[in-house]
Design a protein around this motif. Structure first.
Motif: not given
Length: 321
Positions: A293, A8, A108-110, A87, A305, A308, A2, A288
């Motif tokens: 973010t 992220g 995916t992280a933001p 990113s 977390e 995630l 991310g 995701s």
């Protein structure tokens, strides 16, 4: 990973131990940024820089990172073109690995959409880029929160345009994608509820004609194809009914119609934000986190977390099926 300046990297390192219990996680991002996140969170972890998945040891005390790099100077909590470029590079590398079969799924992280726009991306987020790179025409977003799942006919478009996108063809396609995704998630014989567009699903034509002219035929087509679809149902009650178990998923007509009930559940519990975003219809698995973010708390080591971990759990379930 991310956006490097967002939360992220922090949620990745905070969740690493739990992720190792359910998968073999590899970070695609910047090794130095991950190391900085470990320091911020006060964790006893190191970084294992690798060039391929095959090199990862998956040791308990080292986070394996395919070091794409891209960050010369880390600035947390700000929109930066450099971070947007990084990113996008992480996503591109992940797609390459997934389509080659080197990884089973992407979580995916933001990212920050303003940063990726500054970097030259024409896409509003991950999803359009993933669809473009995999030549996917029909796809949708599924959000998962506890016992509630929702998919969308449209997402990041103005509301006036979203109404125009409620066509029989579009609604029918999303119902079919939803049914297939539910089966991938292990739901046998799923029931798909379909939300109306207008209040009370147009109330027999008193409040508009889109429900009768566009949504009803889509539901009928889906039923003829063997899908247990029901609707259009009044959008002010269909999500409650789904949460109680009447439907396995609700097809929403536009972004906020589906996001509001999901985020009421996911964010109402306090700091431990949960919720999962799944892109359905792709030839690869992508899940995701269901948060942004969070620039306001980036670098403080306090981000949860949970979303995630939930997202990886869903990806694992889909990969196993």
């Amino acid at each position: 990973m991310g956006d490097p300046g967002g939360i992220g990297p922090e949620v990745i390192v905070k969740g690493y131990g739990r992720l190792r219990e359910i998968s073999r996680p590899v970070v695609i991002g910047d090794a130095d940024v991950i190391a900085a996140a470990i320091d911020v969170c006060g964790l006893s972890l190191g970084v294992e820089t690798i060039e391929s998945v095959a090199e990862a040891s998956f040791a308990a005390d080292r986070v394996p990172v395919i070091d794409v790099g891209g960050v010369d100077e880390l600035v947390r909590g700000e929109v930066k073109r450099e971070h947007g470029e990084a990113s996008l590079a992480y996503i591109e590398r992940a797609i390459e690995l997934a389509t080659a079969g080197d990884i089973d799924a992407i979580t995916t992280a933001p990212i920050n959409k303003q940063a990726t726009k500054l970097a030259g991306s024409d896409h509003a987020g991950h999803t359009g880029l993933l669809a473009d790179r995999t030549d996917t025409e029909n796809y949708s977003m599924m959000l998962v929160e506890d016992d509630l799942r929702v998919t969308h006919v449209s997402t990041h478009v103005p509301l006036r345009e979203a109404c125009d996108l409620v066509t029989t063809e579009n609604v029918r396609d999303v119902i079919r994608l939803t049914d297939a995704a539910l089966r991938d998630l292990g739901v046998d014989d799923p029931t798909v509820g379909v939300a109306g567009l207008n209040p009370h699903a147009s109330d027999g034509g008193l409040l508009g004609d889109e429900d009768g002219e566009e949504i009803e035929p889509a539901v009928e087509d889906a039923r003829e194809a063997g899908i247990d679809a029901v609707g259009p149902e009044s959008p002010d009650t269909v999500y409650v009914r789904a949460a109680r178990g009447e439907f396995d998923c609700v097809v929403s007509m536009y972004h906020d119609q589906g996001h509001i009930p999901i985020k009421m559940l996911g964010f109402a519990g306090g700091d431990a934000v949960s919720g999962v975003n799944v892109t359905i219809g792709l030839p690869i698995i992508r899940t995701s986190v269901d948060h942004g973010t969070a620039f306001d708390i980036a670098g403080e080591g306090v981000a949860s977390e949970q979303s995630l971990v939930d997202a990886v759990e869903v990806a694992v379930r889909m990969a196993e099926d």
